[in-house]
Design an enzyme around this catalytic site. Structure first.
Site, PDB file in Angstrom:
ATOM      1  CE  LYS A 140      36.420 -42.462  -2.735  1.00  0.00           C
ATOM      2  NZ  LYS A 140      36.020 -43.958  -2.998  1.00  0.00           N
ATOM      3  CE1 TYR A 178      42.436 -48.047   2.840  1.00  0.00           C
ATOM      4  CE2 TYR A 178      44.036 -45.938   2.535  1.00  0.00           C
ATOM      5  CZ  TYR A 178      43.119 -47.017   2.159  1.00  0.00           C
ATOM      6  OH  TYR A 178      42.840 -46.939   0.574  1.00  0.00           O
ATOM      7  N   PRO A 196      46.257 -39.191  -2.240  1.00  0.00           N
ATOM      8  CG  PRO A 196      48.315 -40.395  -2.016  1.00  0.00           C
ATOM      9  CD  PRO A 196      47.517 -39.002  -2.366  1.00  0.00           C
ATOM     10  CE1 TYR A 225      39.586 -46.929   0.724  1.00  0.00           C
ATOM     11  CE2 TYR A 225      38.437 -48.949   0.058  1.00  0.00           C
ATOM     12  CZ  TYR A 225      39.626 -48.257   0.417  1.00  0.00           C
ATOM     13  OH  TYR A 225      40.824 -48.699  -0.008  1.00  0.00           O
ATOM     14  CG  HIS A 245      40.008 -56.147  -1.536  1.00  0.00           C
ATOM     15  ND1 HIS A 245      41.203 -55.435  -0.883  1.00  0.00           N
ATOM     16  CD2 HIS A 245      40.473 -57.217  -2.248  1.00  0.00           C
ATOM     17  CE1 HIS A 245      42.154 -56.602  -1.276  1.00  0.00           C
ATOM     18  NE2 HIS A 245      41.896 -57.373  -2.087  1.00  0.00           N
TER      19      HIS A 245
HETATM   20  C1  PHB Z   1      47.318 -48.480  -4.045  1.00  0.00           C
HETATM   21  O1  PHB Z   1      47.536 -49.927  -4.243  1.00  0.00           O
HETATM   22  O2  PHB Z   1      48.491 -48.090  -4.931  1.00  0.00           O
HETATM   23  C2  PHB Z   1      46.534 -47.732  -3.493  1.00  0.00           C
HETATM   24  C3  PHB Z   1      45.504 -48.150  -2.819  1.00  0.00           C
HETATM   25  C4  PHB Z   1      44.625 -47.477  -1.926  1.00  0.00           C
HETATM   26  C5  PHB Z   1      45.088 -46.131  -1.598  1.00  0.00           C
HETATM   27  C6  PHB Z   1      46.026 -45.694  -2.386  1.00  0.00           C
HETATM   28  C7  PHB Z   1      47.020 -46.262  -3.247  1.00  0.00           C
HETATM   29  O3  PHB Z   1      44.247 -45.241  -0.820  1.00  0.00           O
END
Ligand code: PHB
Ligand code: APR
Length: 394
Positions: free
Chosen positions: A297, A201, A293, A385, A72
């Site tokens: 990280k 997000y 989450p 990120y 990505h």
């Molecule tokens: C996930 O795919 O479970 C996931 C992806 C990004 C995040 C947290 C969880 O920031």
């Protein structure tokens, strides 16, 4: 039984450390409380920084990851009803992340472990660590009703947040820093195509949401929910309806729903233990720290911890130098605190904090507007990120 390094815990930290040490010819035994199937049943995040994929390359456990993992080069942030793309590659000089589930990465490491011929004891009960303040640490455990002793040079505490290693460190030698957030994430996994080819997000008045994925046909979605919510009270329909309400009209329209394969609520916490070394025992991964989450990280920090630890142990065995061991804690913590800061900050601007009053939402909005309209702001998000390099000089 005797080994050089006793590793407690067969999550990603313990398995990757075992593999790094194995490659360097250092004997190690892994003791895990659960069965392998139980470990693989836990659904966790799935975004790998390049330092993590580099480590999987280094240990040669990378075939399936490169075949099935999705690269990505960016992600979307949705706020005020509008989506804005963070162009990771453009903002970081070509860096990207890889979407590959922690479950799959753990499965690959487990298979490599089995092939390595090193000992792994699953269902090791009542693991206890002893004498790590001396030159001759020991670990005792029970298996099939018998008590066993494992003698070793070092103990690696890769046993997660609820493990025995951190709990066995002398209270007077340890400092813990903790923040528990007043909400959780309700996660749903489904065999449906992801709503978007990259992650979204979402900050909405109804709360945070995240659209993630495991493959082109498997999606992972999250909703911010009050900590008092019970997962049983969330039907699949209720989940999809709420998610739709938090998305922009285009995504809401495109969303493909289906039955959940897994649904669970996880609390959010920022937590760091200092130091990460107690004589001849080291903590790595979730045993030493937890991040919320937002930003994914956790797994990446676990991977870099064990890289630093394996470097330190290899230096000890190959050069008889204790410099790496002595520097382990400080070196790890510098990177850990930077990731803690980013995860805390990202959580802070994307979630609802109703108890803090309406001013918070206004300030979050202003911050997001500023960031998205400033290249420096976007670069700050992007560079955190994709993750800091291993030797970031901190
Ligand atoms: C996930 O795919 O479970 C996931 C992806 C990004 C995040 C947290 C969880 O920031
Ligand atoms: N004895 C033996 N094993 C134990 C004990 C014990 N007393 N306590 C815990 N364990 C095992 C757990 O059963 C688990 O399999 O240690 C393992 C720790 O694994 P994880 O919790 O996955 O932690 P870690 O390997 O550090 O991985 C960190 O997991 O939680 C996510 O976001 C986090 O992605 C990050 C990753």
């Amino acid at each position: 039984m005797r080994t050089q390094v006793a590793i407690i815990g067969a999550g990603p930290s313990g398995l990757l450390l075992g593999q790094l040490l194995h490659k360097a010819g250092i004997d190690n035994v892994i003791l895990e409380r659960q069965t392998g199937d139980y470990v693989l049943g836990r659904i966790r995040a799935g975004v790998l920084e390049q330092v993590t994929t580099d480590l999987m390359d280094e240990v040669g456990v990378n075939e399936r990851m490169h075949k099935e993992g999705l690269v990505h080069g960016g992600f979307d942030m949705l706020f005020n009803g509008q989506r804005h793309r963070i162009d990771l590659q453009g903002l970081t000089g070509g860096k990207s992340v890889m979407v590959y589930g922690q479950t799959e990465l753990t499965r690959d490491l487990m298979e490599a472990r089995a092939k390595s011929g090193r000992t792994t004891v699953y269902e090791a009960a009542n693991v206890q660590v002893h004498d790590f303040d001396t030159q001759r640490p020991r670990v005792t455990y029970e298996k099939d009703g018998q008590t066993h002793t494992l003698e070793c040079d070092f103990i690696a505490g890769c046993d997660g947040f609820h493990g025995v290693c951190r709990a066995s460190a002398p209270r007077s030698a340890i400092r813990e820093f903790e923040k528990v957030y007043p909400f959780g994430w309700l996660g749903l996994l489904s065999d449906t195509p992801p709503v978007h080819h990259e992650l979204i997000y979402v900050r909405s008045e109804r709360g945070f949401a995240l659209c993630s994925q495991r493959s082109h046909t498997r999606s992972r979605y999250y909703l911010q929910v009050p900590l008092t919510d019970k997962v049983e009270a969330w039907s699949d329909d209720a989940f999809w309806n709420e998610l739709r309400l938090r998305l922009d009209p285009e995504a809401a329209e495109k969303l493909v729903t289906g039955p959940s394969l897994e649904k669970s609520i996880a609390p959010l916490r920022s937590f760091v233990t200092e130091p990460l070394r107690f004589g001849r025992m080291f903590l790595a991964g979730d045993a030493g720290h937890i991040v919320p989450p937002t930003g994914a990280k956790g797994l990446n920090l676990a991977a870099t911890d064990v890289k630093y630890l394996s470097n330190a142990l290899i230096e000890y065995y190959q050069e008889r130098s204790e410099a790496g061991i002595d520097g382990y804690s400080e070196r790890c913590l510098a990177r850990i605190w930077r990731a803690e800061r980013f995860s805390w900050w990202f959580t802070g601007i994307m979630h609802n904090f109703p108890e803090d009053g309406p001013i918070v939402a206004k300030l979050q909005q202003a911050e997001l507007d500023y960031l998205i309209n400033s290249e420096a702001g976007q670069r700050t998000i992007a560079e955190n990120y994709v993750g800091l390099p291993l030797d970031f000089g901190g």
